[in-house]
Design an enzyme around this catalytic site. Structure first.
Site, PDB file in Angstrom:
ATOM      1  N   SER A 182      22.906  18.488 -24.974  1.00  8.29           N
ATOM      2  CA  SER A 182      22.691  17.400 -24.386  1.00  8.29           C
ATOM      3  C   SER A 182      23.943  16.735 -23.670  1.00  8.29           C
ATOM      4  O   SER A 182      24.985  16.297 -24.344  1.00  8.29           O
ATOM      5  CB  SER A 182      21.933  16.134 -24.984  1.00  8.29           C
ATOM      6  OG  SER A 182      21.821  15.134 -24.061  1.00  8.29           O
ATOM      7  N   GLY A 183      23.925  17.125 -22.436  1.00 15.64           N
ATOM      8  CA  GLY A 183      25.084  16.699 -21.739  1.00 15.64           C
ATOM      9  C   GLY A 183      25.639  15.172 -22.103  1.00 15.64           C
ATOM     10  O   GLY A 183      26.827  15.108 -22.373  1.00 15.64           O
ATOM     11  N   SER A 184      24.494  14.499 -21.623  1.00 19.65           N
ATOM     12  CA  SER A 184      24.979  12.770 -22.131  1.00 19.65           C
ATOM     13  C   SER A 184      24.926  12.516 -23.593  1.00 19.65           C
ATOM     14  O   SER A 184      25.582  11.488 -23.867  1.00 19.65           O
ATOM     15  CB  SER A 184      23.599  12.004 -21.347  1.00 19.65           C
ATOM     16  OG  SER A 184      22.644  12.545 -22.069  1.00 19.65           O
ATOM     17  N   GLY A 185      24.268  13.415 -24.265  1.00 22.44           N
ATOM     18  CA  GLY A 185      24.188  12.840 -25.737  1.00 22.44           C
ATOM     19  C   GLY A 185      23.084  11.827 -26.108  1.00 22.44           C
ATOM     20  O   GLY A 185      23.081  11.224 -26.980  1.00 22.44           O
ATOM     21  N   THR A 186      22.356  11.552 -25.094  1.00 17.05           N
ATOM     22  CA  THR A 186      21.449  10.388 -25.115  1.00 17.05           C
ATOM     23  C   THR A 186      20.022  10.739 -24.883  1.00 17.05           C
ATOM     24  O   THR A 186      19.092   9.988 -25.241  1.00 17.05           O
ATOM     25  CB  THR A 186      21.821   9.257 -24.304  1.00 17.05           C
ATOM     26  OG1 THR A 186      21.648   9.818 -22.925  1.00 17.05           O
ATOM     27  CG2 THR A 186      23.106   8.740 -24.267  1.00 17.05           C
ATOM     28  N   GLU A 202      26.233  22.809 -18.079  1.00 19.75           N
ATOM     29  CA  GLU A 202      25.380  23.624 -18.361  1.00 19.75           C
ATOM     30  C   GLU A 202      25.887  25.239 -18.296  1.00 19.75           C
ATOM     31  O   GLU A 202      25.885  25.949 -19.336  1.00 19.75           O
ATOM     32  CB  GLU A 202      24.069  23.584 -17.380  1.00 19.75           C
ATOM     33  CG  GLU A 202      23.154  22.212 -17.569  1.00 19.75           C
ATOM     34  CD  GLU A 202      22.694  21.853 -16.333  1.00 19.75           C
ATOM     35  OE1 GLU A 202      22.336  20.571 -16.394  1.00 19.75           O
ATOM     36  OE2 GLU A 202      22.780  22.366 -15.196  1.00 19.75           O
TER      37      GLU A 202
END
Lengths: 195, 195, 195, 195
Positions: free
Chosen positions: A97-101, A162
């Site tokens: 997950s790019g944001s990690g959220t 990505e």
């Protein structure tokens, strides 16, 4: 550094856009601590079964990673697909997950930990919930998908993350493949033959 | 028998439509030779791994079947999903197609046979290529999806076939489950826990 | 009523299992208040775009429903598929969950409401969060998937709910189709032609 | 040029593998005739609706492309997903296949042409059936997935093609985005909000 005057030139053609993207990757990979991937190699080796999860475009990259791990002979499951069973003790979750959220992914990581499974995260941010939950976190310092006006990437949303996840994982796959000393012809026998 | 005057009444409310659908199933299942499913039970037991394929709405029913087989403890793969490997000798392909002529499914069945795998087909027509390719063919005499003006079903396209495949397979699942003498709580431990 | 002695008989063959399933549907549909579906018909008519969500086997039934709505000419999106945009004001979410408590689905319904979209739920339980969130809730009084020892269904987990959602929705589709006075040949022109 | 002695060094670490991959892209993109993408830009602009198809890992890259086109405001459908209707006159098919010979994709391209839709192909080989069927063919001179012992790529199977398709298409997306003069915040309103 990316500024308005450069944008004008660099976006004037598709060729310039691609040059820009490749240059973003050169810079990005010089900033990734690839020795952290040794933990990933060890965890893949130790895992009973490997589960993978990602959402949106990152989810498609996760599926590309899962398919190659299957070709290499690992037992893999993509969260949300039909034959995916419950994760349990001794399994490994690879969560990107790019944001990690991303809510569903953080929740899956929590479930994995509670079930006794190991978690490895791939995200842009060490402080995000996903990275904090993971035993090992691989940080790809690309822009997050809502960090719209950053100097790290001129691309829209999470594109750099990505793309770089795909290249990073394929680098890992290449390493695992060469280490296994199997021929491409051997791997090929595992490729889906009914589509 | 279904005719225009009956249609007027039976379609006047959703309730009438559902009554009609349930009645179609009563009639349809009285015409299915369910003893042929004994071959399916044996083939599932003998198979190394079970692959399943279907297209469109039939494909969704195939996935529902695959998921329950996974819950029962079988090793299953849905053609087209990420972790599906090559089918090979000792494996079993369950292929469903109302018409028995869907190109991609017939081709998959051919590949399965050439690879030494067994094939069981589910379709409306014993003369169709898919049924002819299969070692065992289960015929569900519902209307095909382009048989628009038939007395067998008032429903659109392949709906009766799709619904009846689901019920038929869930009947099979129920039989396999009871035969296995496992409690529902045991099966539940296999249910996906990360979605 | 279902008890141990009946189980012995009814599960002894696949034929008995199917008879049992059809009988469960006869009883179940006699207990559904189908006039509530009038609200669904109106909401489908009023919606700008229709989004659908479900998890696991219910998710496959939701996809079967979505595909038929597309055939009928509605603009539909399945949550989690590639081309699904953000839901917004004027849109409609159809959300199915046997228990009415599936986390990702409840969360989606909350998002839909906050975005100004309407929500219709399909579940077994009027008191569950999903039904409470919805403007209109259709209750299918089948057993929930973790209600293992109930008299409503002998089947494993949520099978009765999943099957009955399919039949219920196809009954609705049949009604909408007949009301539209379009021929099956007209609908057929919308069927996917590249698989 | 890639030879056995270089392999030993370049595969000794994941870092070397990634360096190798980035270098393969530098070389590959210098050999792609990007001015051919002007035809793609024009075709995207002219199309009524855009359909996309790919199999295996290429299929995941096609989905990543489709999602970004949706963010940009195009009407897109991925072949095989639930809401994908029939392709017809005035539509455009984007078809990617490394070899240009994948059966299901060639068949889809034939259907598209017969239906009056335009076809643009992405493959490694101008002589392959897919490229021959297409009005416009974009050639990415990466190794095909069964060309195992080539000097173009040290990576397994079609990895270089899959990665480069993603980068190429994201370059195209970047160009289209900048040309449209829309802010990232505007695009963001289209991102799926229920996952």
């Amino acid at each position: 550094m990316w500024n308005e005057s450069e944008m004008t030139t660099e976006n004037s053609t598709i060729s310039n856009a691609i040059t820009r993207i490749l240059s973003e990757h050169e810079q990005l990979f010089s900033r990734i601590q690839l020795e952290n991937l040794d933990d990933v190699v060890q965890s893949l080796h130790d895992a009973n079964r490997i589960f993978l999860i990602g959402a949106g475009r990152t989810g498609f990259m996760i599926k590309a990673a899962a398919m190659r791990l299957m070709h290499l002979g690992y037992t893999v499951y993509v969260v949300g697909e039909t034959n995916t069973p419950a994760i349990s003790n001794g399994d490994l979750l690879l969560a990107a997950s790019g944001s990690g959220t991303t809510g569903s992914i953080v929740k899956a990581a929590e479930t994995a930990r509670k079930s006794g499974a190991a978690v490895i995260s791939f995200s842009t941010n060490q402080d995000a919930p996903l990275a904090q939950l993971a035993q090992h976190s691989v940080i790809i310092p690309a822009a997050g998908k809502q960090e719209f006006h950053t100097s790290i990437s001129a691309q829209y949303a999470g594109s750099l993350f990505e793309q770089s996840f795909l290249i990073l994982f394929d680098g890992l796959v290449h390493f695992l493949w060469k280490k296994s000393k199997t021929s491409p012809e051997e791997l090929w026998t595992r490729h889906a033959n009914m589509e």
